[in-house]
Design an enzyme around this catalytic site. Structure first.
Site, short mmCIF file in Angstrom:
data_model
loop_
_atom_site.label_atom_id
_atom_site.label_comp_id
_atom_site.label_asym_id
_atom_site.label_seq_id
_atom_site.Cartn_x
_atom_site.Cartn_y
_atom_site.Cartn_z
N ARG A 46 -49.64 -16.62 60.59
CA ARG A 46 -49.94 -17.65 59.58
C ARG A 46 -50.68 -18.80 60.25
NH1 ARG A 46 -46.29 -21.15 58.74
NH2 ARG A 46 -44.58 -19.69 58.47
N TYR A 98 -66.47 -24.71 37.65
CA TYR A 98 -65.64 -23.52 37.58
C TYR A 98 -64.32 -23.83 36.84
CZ TYR A 98 -62.78 -19.63 39.16
OH TYR A 98 -61.94 -18.56 39.20
N ASP A 170 -68.73 -28.06 46.29
CA ASP A 170 -68.43 -26.63 46.13
C ASP A 170 -69.77 -25.92 46.24
OD1 ASP A 170 -67.99 -24.03 45.21
OD2 ASP A 170 -66.37 -24.65 43.87
N LYS A 195 -67.17 -14.68 46.60
CA LYS A 195 -68.45 -14.48 45.91
C LYS A 195 -69.53 -14.03 46.91
CE LYS A 195 -65.82 -15.99 42.62
NZ LYS A 195 -65.73 -17.37 42.23
C1 LIG Z 1 -64.71 -18.32 41.92
C2 LIG Z 1 -64.96 -19.74 42.19
C3 LIG Z 1 -63.96 -20.57 42.71
C4 LIG Z 1 -62.56 -20.07 42.96
O1 LIG Z 1 -62.51 -19.11 43.98
P1 LIG Z 1 -61.44 -17.91 44.05
O2 LIG Z 1 -61.85 -17.21 45.29
O3 LIG Z 1 -61.61 -17.11 42.81
O4 LIG Z 1 -60.10 -18.54 44.12
C5 LIG Z 1 -64.28 -21.89 42.99
N1 LIG Z 1 -65.51 -22.38 42.75
C6 LIG Z 1 -66.49 -21.61 42.23
C7 LIG Z 1 -67.84 -22.21 41.97
C8 LIG Z 1 -66.25 -20.28 41.92
O5 LIG Z 1 -67.23 -19.53 41.39
#
Ligand SMILES: *Cc1c(COP(=O)(O)O)cnc(C)c1O
Length: 384
Positions: A46, A98, A170, A195
């Site tokens: 961890r 998001y 982000d 992603k």
């Molecule tokens: C999918 C997404 C998230 C969240 O990520 P997870 O891996 O699904 O927890 C945050 N910001 C954006 C822009 C996203 O597309």
């Protein structure tokens, strides 16, 4: 190092023990100690795992950051960054973002006493109006999800710093290949590695990148204390995905540009959201801030209800109706009923997320196949 070289070589390099070219996957929870506290730097997975260490080094190099931390999901990374705040603090957030980020802010952190204001961050004067003496953070998504609005990173970093606040970006939609927020003086970058960075729709992961040592130490503490860490095998898969990140992004962007241009003239489409179109409200800013406009395209279909979109879902052969984005395969999504369903309807409407809004995660298939697929399915939407 230039981009393709960086992507292929980011991380630890050859394994010093065996010469293995690929990073070994250390599937272990714990590590032998010679005497209590006498060990080779690893105690418990961890806290540290060598495969994760290699990935974190690679992620830092990609983002041009001093530090990177990997988390078990993008939202776990978001959670860690929001835990830097204290009750009574105020955060200015992009209005269009998001759904899960909106939900963790409103449903998890607001009850703990953090205040959030959702504003149009494409316009620095609107952000300036929202500052209060207790504003500690500005949180932007650029390009935003799902409307692909572009916020000016350098101008907002400057504004945030004048108010003694941190700018968090982000960078999921752009990826480090297309956009470098830290270079534009943002303080913290957050990614859903799930992603584009992972890139193959086969895992869930998040990351935080930054340059400030004291903030890194706090986040490192939280990563271990809260424990939302990714598994070693997933770290390996992301290291593999990273090697083709620039190649994939180039094809995603090439396909997205052509699809956006195709949709812009389509009789059943009333509006296209893509930063690479001259009609996009921040076209020039995107050109200046991003290497290419990205692989996401949203459009408004001329329908009066979500049911009218049924023929679209039913007739697509290559695009798959699914949540998520950023994989090699093309996906299609109806934000109002899927990815953004966690936002209350009234809020959604105010944000511009209508029932007819369709979001494409354009994959790396042949452009002509993707356009044929969309053309065929769009023509099946009956007369309106
Ligand atoms: C999918 C997404 C998230 C969240 O990520 P997870 O891996 O699904 O927890 C945050 N910001 C954006 C822009 C996203 O597309």
């Amino acid at each position: 190092m230039r981009w393709h070289t960086l992507a292929v070589h980011a991380g630890l390099g050859h394994d010093p023990q065996t010469g293995a070219v690929m990073t070994p996957v250390y599937l272990t929870s714990t590590y032998a100690q010679k005497a209590p506290g006498i060990h080779k730097g690893y105690e418990y997975s961890r806290t540290h795992n060598p495969t994760r260490t290699a990935l974190e080094m690679a992620l830092a190099q990609l983002e041009g950051a001093k530090y990177a931390l990997a988390f078990s999901s993008g939202l776990a990374a978001t959670d860690a960054v929001l835990r830097l705040l204290s009750p009574g603090d105020h955060v200015i957030v992009s209005r269009d973002l998001y759904g899960g980020t909106y939900r963790i802010m409103r449903k998890v952190f607001e009850p703990w006493g953090i205040q959030f204001d959702f504003v149009d961050t494409t316009d620095p004067s609107k952000v300036e109006e929202a500052f209060r003496p207790n504003t500690r953070m500005v949180w932007i998504e650029t390009p935003s999800n799902p409307l692909l609005y572009v916020s000016p990173i350098a101008a907002l970093a400057d504004l945030a710093h004048r108010w003694g606040a941190k700018l968090v970006v982000d960078n999921t939609f752009a990826t480090p290949y297309l956009q470098a927020p830290l270079e534009a003086e943002a303080d913290i970058v957050v990614h859903s590695v799930t992603k584009y960075i992972g890139g193959h729709s086969d895992l869930i992961m998040g990351a935080v990148m930054l340059n400030d040592a004291p903030t890194y130490e706090k986040l490192r503490f939280l990563q271990n204390a809260v424990g939302a860490v990714p598994a070693p095998m997933d770290c390996f898969l992301v290291l593999r995905g990273i090697k083709t990140l620039p190649l994939r992004m180039q094809k995603h962007c090439e396909n997205a540009q052509k699809i956006a241009e195709f949709l812009a003239t389509h009789p059943k489409v009333s509006r296209v959201y893509y930063p690479g179109l001259l009609t996009h409200p921040q076209y020039l800013l995107a050109k200046q801030q991003m290497k290419l406009p990205g692989g996401m395209v949203s459009f408004e279909a001329k329908v009066s209800s979500p049911e009218d979109l049924m023929p679209l879902w039913e007739n697509l052969r290559i695009f798959t109706l699914a949540e998520s984005l950023g994989g090699v395969e093309s996906l299609i999504n109806n934000p109002a009923s899927l990815t953004h369903a966690s936002i209350p309807e009234e809020e959604r409407k105010a944000m511009g997320i209508t029932p007819g809004l369709v979001r494409l995660s354009v994959g790396i298939e042949d452009t002509e196949d993707l356009i044929d697929d969309l053309a065929n399915a769009l023509n099946k939407i009956y007369k309106i």
